[in-house]
Design an enzyme around this catalytic site. Sequence first.
Site, PDB file in Angstrom:
ATOM      1  N   TYR A 140       0.815  -1.219   0.000  1.00 62.48           N
ATOM      2  CA  TYR A 140       0.000   0.000   0.000  1.00 62.48           C
ATOM      3  C   TYR A 140       0.848   1.269   0.000  1.00 62.48           C
ATOM      4  CZ  TYR A 140      -2.820   3.729   2.130  1.00 62.48           C
ATOM      5  OH  TYR A 140      -3.408   4.923   2.432  1.00 62.48           O
ATOM      6  N   ASP A 163      10.737  -6.689  -4.709  1.00 64.12           N
ATOM      7  CA  ASP A 163       9.584  -7.181  -3.953  1.00 64.12           C
ATOM      8  C   ASP A 163       9.410  -8.682  -4.202  1.00 64.12           C
ATOM      9  OD1 ASP A 163       6.875  -7.442  -2.810  1.00 64.12           O
ATOM     10  OD2 ASP A 163       6.730  -5.275  -3.090  1.00 64.12           O
ATOM     11  N   ASP A 198      13.599 -11.616  -2.428  1.00 64.25           N
ATOM     12  CA  ASP A 198      13.262 -11.597  -1.011  1.00 64.25           C
ATOM     13  C   ASP A 198      14.458 -11.087  -0.221  1.00 64.25           C
ATOM     14  OD1 ASP A 198      12.751 -12.526   1.759  1.00 64.25           O
ATOM     15  OD2 ASP A 198      11.078 -13.623   0.852  1.00 64.25           O
ATOM     16  N   PHE A 245      10.307  -0.298   2.444  1.00 63.02           N
ATOM     17  CA  PHE A 245       8.948  -0.559   2.910  1.00 63.02           C
ATOM     18  C   PHE A 245       8.675  -2.041   3.160  1.00 63.02           C
ATOM     19  CE2 PHE A 245       8.728   3.290   0.300  1.00 63.02           C
ATOM     20  CZ  PHE A 245       8.067   4.162   1.140  1.00 63.02           C
ATOM     21  N   ALA A 283       8.243  -5.278   4.838  1.00 67.75           N
ATOM     22  CA  ALA A 283       8.184  -5.780   6.218  1.00 67.75           C
ATOM     23  C   ALA A 283       6.838  -6.456   6.446  1.00 67.75           C
ATOM     24  CB  ALA A 283       8.361  -4.652   7.230  1.00 67.75           C
ATOM     25  N   ASN A 310      12.265 -11.692   9.134  1.00 67.71           N
ATOM     26  CA  ASN A 310      12.001 -10.871   7.956  1.00 67.71           C
ATOM     27  C   ASN A 310      12.390  -9.411   8.180  1.00 67.71           C
ATOM     28  OD1 ASN A 310      10.758 -10.639   5.230  1.00 67.71           O
ATOM     29  ND2 ASN A 310       9.284  -9.336   6.284  1.00 67.71           N
ATOM     30  N   SER A 327       7.450   2.748  12.383  1.00 73.06           N
ATOM     31  CA  SER A 327       6.083   2.657  12.909  1.00 73.06           C
ATOM     32  C   SER A 327       5.988   3.309  14.277  1.00 73.06           C
ATOM     33  CB  SER A 327       5.682   1.181  13.035  1.00 73.06           C
ATOM     34  OG  SER A 327       4.466   1.049  13.757  1.00 73.06           O
ATOM     35  N   TYR A 336       6.227  -6.893  16.539  1.00 72.23           N
ATOM     36  CA  TYR A 336       6.247  -6.028  15.359  1.00 72.23           C
ATOM     37  C   TYR A 336       6.961  -4.717  15.677  1.00 72.23           C
ATOM     38  CZ  TYR A 336       4.612  -2.453  12.114  1.00 72.23           C
ATOM     39  OH  TYR A 336       4.553  -1.399  11.246  1.00 72.23           O
ATOM     40  N   LYS A 368      10.763  -3.211  14.374  1.00 71.09           N
ATOM     41  CA  LYS A 368      10.986  -1.903  13.752  1.00 71.09           C
ATOM     42  C   LYS A 368      12.026  -1.099  14.538  1.00 71.09           C
ATOM     43  CE  LYS A 368       8.039  -1.746  10.224  1.00 71.09           C
ATOM     44  NZ  LYS A 368       8.407  -1.372   8.847  1.00 71.09           N
ATOM     45  N   ASN A 406      -1.479   4.013  11.099  1.00 64.12           N
ATOM     46  CA  ASN A 406      -2.758   4.227  10.423  1.00 64.12           C
ATOM     47  C   ASN A 406      -2.619   5.219   9.268  1.00 64.12           C
ATOM     48  OD1 ASN A 406      -4.867   2.546  11.610  1.00 64.12           O
ATOM     49  ND2 ASN A 406      -4.384   3.617  13.509  1.00 64.12           N
ATOM     50  N   ILE A 459     -12.986  -0.085  18.853  1.00 66.04           N
ATOM     51  CA  ILE A 459     -11.658   0.490  19.049  1.00 66.04           C
ATOM     52  C   ILE A 459     -11.221   0.171  20.476  1.00 66.04           C
ATOM     53  CG2 ILE A 459     -10.258   2.580  19.100  1.00 66.04           C
ATOM     54  CD1 ILE A 459     -12.177   3.824  17.096  1.00 66.04           C
TER      55      ILE A 459
END
Length: 205
Positions: free
Chosen positions: A11, A31, A51, A73, A75, A92, A117, A141, A145, A170, A205
């Site tokens: 994305y 990619d 990879d 990007f 991950a 990874n 992140s 995660y 990072k 987000n 939420i």
Amino acid sequence: MRIFVTGGSGYIGSVTVARLRQAGHEIVVFDNFERGHRAALASDVPVIRGDLRDSEAIARAIRETRPEAVMHFAAYALVGESMRAPEMYFDNNVGGGIHLLEAMRKAGVRRLVFSSSCATYGDPGGNDIDESTPQVPTNPYGESKLMFERLLHWYNRLHGFESVALRYFNACGATDTLGEDHADETHLIPLVLQAASGRRESISI
């Protein structure tokens, strides 16, 4: 500039590629398409399928394309999944990241933009977050990072790298033709839009 983009079919990566090309930059995408989409890239975008966990593949790609900068990007990025399979995330996101940095170092490429992140901050207790907020991840995660950010610190100091880490969360937005397309959507804004459009009953939420 000649820019090498890892994870360019995801994305954020694919929208970035589109914007960079509009600005006149020369782009090469690296990619494995495990979680991205080839259709998210224009047909004339040069793509190397590989990879980051394959050290030879990334070393060869950097060596042959000789980029002036890298935007990273690639991950895994699902918090829940990282709690179930932390080894997958460290392999990874950290192991693959080391392969990328070493490929860059050996090829003399020193500029890098890292898609990090806000998960590196963990739970700030309801306080506003800025760059002075302590980074105390609460899941693998976020930890993966942060570990790559620490690697960048030492590569900057010891090998003359110039890097920046973007700690967003987000992320939202799109181009006229590109937007989020996840098989397992977990991001807040698309979930809210799905609820608003009647495609899901509600959201918590």
